[in-house]
Design a protein around this motif. Structure first.
Motif, PDB file in Angstrom:
ATOM      1  N   VAL A  45      18.468  25.364 -14.101  1.00 32.64           N
ATOM      2  CA  VAL A  45      19.090  25.578 -12.799  1.00 32.64           C
ATOM      3  C   VAL A  45      18.913  24.301 -11.978  1.00 32.64           C
ATOM      4  N   TYR A  46      19.922  24.007 -11.171  1.00 36.41           N
ATOM      5  CA  TYR A  46      19.939  22.798 -10.362  1.00 36.41           C
ATOM      6  C   TYR A  46      20.100  23.156  -8.884  1.00 36.41           C
ATOM      7  N   LEU A  47      19.620  22.259  -8.032  1.00 32.19           N
ATOM      8  CA  LEU A  47      19.837  22.404  -6.594  1.00 32.19           C
ATOM      9  C   LEU A  47      20.226  21.041  -6.044  1.00 32.19           C
ATOM     10  N   GLN A  48      21.482  20.914  -5.664  1.00 28.24           N
ATOM     11  CA  GLN A  48      21.962  19.694  -5.030  1.00 28.24           C
ATOM     12  C   GLN A  48      21.776  19.848  -3.522  1.00 28.24           C
ATOM     13  N   MET A  49      20.995  18.954  -2.955  1.00 32.31           N
ATOM     14  CA  MET A  49      20.671  19.040  -1.528  1.00 32.31           C
ATOM     15  C   MET A  49      21.260  17.826  -0.814  1.00 32.31           C
ATOM     16  N   ASN A  50      22.191  18.073   0.093  1.00 31.00           N
ATOM     17  CA  ASN A  50      22.839  17.027   0.871  1.00 31.00           C
ATOM     18  C   ASN A  50      22.512  17.185   2.350  1.00 31.00           C
ATOM     19  N   SER A  51      22.751  16.128   3.110  1.00 31.28           N
ATOM     20  CA  SER A  51      22.520  16.158   4.563  1.00 31.28           C
ATOM     21  C   SER A  51      21.142  16.701   4.888  1.00 31.28           C
ATOM     22  N   LEU A  52      20.140  16.192   4.216  1.00 33.22           N
ATOM     23  CA  LEU A  52      18.785  16.700   4.380  1.00 33.22           C
ATOM     24  C   LEU A  52      18.239  16.424   5.770  1.00 33.22           C
ATOM     25  N   LYS A  53      17.464  17.377   6.253  1.00 28.47           N
ATOM     26  CA  LYS A  53      16.858  17.322   7.586  1.00 28.47           C
ATOM     27  C   LYS A  53      15.336  17.363   7.456  1.00 28.47           C
ATOM     28  N   PRO A  54      14.625  16.863   8.444  1.00 30.16           N
ATOM     29  CA  PRO A  54      13.153  16.941   8.384  1.00 30.16           C
ATOM     30  C   PRO A  54      12.647  18.369   8.184  1.00 30.16           C
ATOM     31  N   GLU A  55      13.355  19.341   8.717  1.00 30.08           N
ATOM     32  CA  GLU A  55      12.916  20.733   8.566  1.00 30.08           C
ATOM     33  C   GLU A  55      13.121  21.273   7.150  1.00 30.08           C
ATOM     34  N   ASP A  56      13.741  20.499   6.277  1.00 30.30           N
ATOM     35  CA  ASP A  56      13.845  20.873   4.871  1.00 30.30           C
ATOM     36  C   ASP A  56      12.590  20.503   4.094  1.00 30.30           C
ATOM     37  N   THR A  57      11.684  19.788   4.738  1.00 29.75           N
ATOM     38  CA  THR A  57      10.436  19.393   4.080  1.00 29.75           C
ATOM     39  C   THR A  57       9.623  20.615   3.690  1.00 29.75           C
ATOM     40  N   ALA A  58       9.276  20.688   2.399  1.00 29.04           N
ATOM     41  CA  ALA A  58       8.551  21.840   1.870  1.00 29.04           C
ATOM     42  C   ALA A  58       8.262  21.608   0.396  1.00 29.04           C
ATOM     43  N   VAL A  59       7.469  22.500  -0.169  1.00 29.50           N
ATOM     44  CA  VAL A  59       7.345  22.578  -1.624  1.00 29.50           C
ATOM     45  C   VAL A  59       8.431  23.539  -2.107  1.00 29.50           C
ATOM     46  N   TYR A  60       9.218  23.080  -3.049  1.00 24.51           N
ATOM     47  CA  TYR A  60      10.320  23.867  -3.585  1.00 24.51           C
ATOM     48  C   TYR A  60       9.905  24.458  -4.939  1.00 24.51           C
ATOM     49  N   TYR A  61      10.066  25.777  -5.056  1.00 20.52           N
ATOM     50  CA  TYR A  61       9.660  26.489  -6.254  1.00 20.52           C
ATOM     51  C   TYR A  61      10.889  27.043  -6.974  1.00 20.52           C
ATOM     52  N   CYS A  62      10.897  26.866  -8.278  1.00 22.77           N
ATOM     53  CA  CYS A  62      11.927  27.441  -9.126  1.00 22.77           C
ATOM     54  C   CYS A  62      11.514  28.854  -9.532  1.00 22.77           C
ATOM     55  N   ASN A  63      12.482  29.735  -9.648  1.00 25.32           N
ATOM     56  CA  ASN A  63      12.240  31.116 -10.045  1.00 25.32           C
ATOM     57  C   ASN A  63      13.261  31.527 -11.098  1.00 25.32           C
ATOM     58  N   ALA A  64      12.798  32.307 -12.072  1.00 22.13           N
ATOM     59  CA  ALA A  64      13.720  32.832 -13.083  1.00 22.13           C
ATOM     60  C   ALA A  64      13.277  34.224 -13.491  1.00 22.13           C
ATOM     61  N   VAL A  65      14.230  35.091 -13.682  1.00 21.93           N
ATOM     62  CA  VAL A  65      13.964  36.459 -14.141  1.00 21.93           C
ATOM     63  C   VAL A  65      14.317  36.501 -15.620  1.00 21.93           C
ATOM     64  N   VAL A  66      13.290  36.603 -16.457  1.00 23.94           N
ATOM     65  CA  VAL A  66      13.422  36.328 -17.888  1.00 23.94           C
ATOM     66  C   VAL A  66      13.074  37.548 -18.727  1.00 23.94           C
ATOM     67  N   ARG A  67      13.877  37.751 -19.755  1.00 24.98           N
ATOM     68  CA  ARG A  67      13.535  38.726 -20.783  1.00 24.98           C
ATOM     69  C   ARG A  67      13.083  37.941 -22.015  1.00 24.98           C
ATOM     70  N   ARG A  68      11.876  38.188 -22.454  1.00 32.95           N
ATOM     71  CA  ARG A  68      11.350  37.486 -23.617  1.00 32.95           C
ATOM     72  C   ARG A  68      11.787  38.192 -24.899  1.00 32.95           C
ATOM     73  N   HIS A  69      11.725  37.442 -25.984  1.00 36.42           N
ATOM     74  CA  HIS A  69      11.972  38.054 -27.303  1.00 36.42           C
ATOM     75  C   HIS A  69      10.965  39.183 -27.530  1.00 36.42           C
ATOM     76  N   ALA A  70      11.398  40.212 -28.193  1.00 39.35           N
ATOM     77  CA  ALA A  70      10.553  41.374 -28.523  1.00 39.35           C
ATOM     78  C   ALA A  70      10.119  42.117 -27.264  1.00 39.35           C
ATOM     79  N   SER A  71      10.874  41.969 -26.203  1.00 40.16           N
ATOM     80  CA  SER A  71      10.589  42.699 -24.976  1.00 40.16           C
ATOM     81  C   SER A  71      11.870  43.354 -24.479  1.00 40.16           C
ATOM     82  N   THR A  72      11.708  44.446 -23.718  1.00 40.33           N
ATOM     83  CA  THR A  72      12.881  45.134 -23.173  1.00 40.33           C
ATOM     84  C   THR A  72      12.935  45.024 -21.661  1.00 40.33           C
TER      85      THR A  72
END
Length: 121
Positions: A78-105
């Motif tokens: 997954v990608y995040l293109q960030m344009n016109s960045l502002k000082p208030e965009d300063t933060a730690v950015y975390y990636c999230n994914a909802v995943v189904r593993r093999h052998a799991s339902t």
């Protein structure tokens, strides 16, 4: 096990752009939603943008029109293109994914380790 590895953070001047990437790897059967959240010091973690497996997107109000989320299902990335960045965009950015593993339902929520984005002159 599933790992999410983010890249692309850094220091940028106001008005500049950055592109974040997050690659999921491991014992993955399928991925449902993927997204980005951010957390500034002393604040709660907030939604930045999410994207479904079919490409439907949703954005936080503060980034609409400036940020664009996309994904490559073949690369589990997954990608995040960030344009016109502002000082208030300063933060730690975390990636999230909802995943189904093999052998799991069931789908499980996974998080990356976070990448720092600093917008400052």
């Amino acid at each position: 096990q599933v790992q999410l590895v983010e890249s692309g953070g850094g220091l940028v001047q106001p008005g500049g752009s950055l592109r974040l990437s997050c690659a999921a790897s491991g014992s993955i059967f399928s991925i449902n939603g993927m997204g980005w959240y951010r957390q500034a010091p002393g604040k709660q973690r907030d939604l930045v943008a999410v994207i479904s497996s079919g490409g439907s997107t949703n954005y936080g109000d503060s980034v609409k029109g400036r940020f664009t989320i996309s994904r490559d299902n073949a690369k589990n990335t997954v990608y995040l293109q960030m344009n016109s960045l502002k000082p208030e965009d300063t933060a730690v950015y975390y990636c999230n994914a909802v995943v189904r593993r093999h052998a799991s339902t069931v789908y499980v929520n996974y998080w990356g380790q976070g990448t720092q984005v600093t917008v400052s002159s």
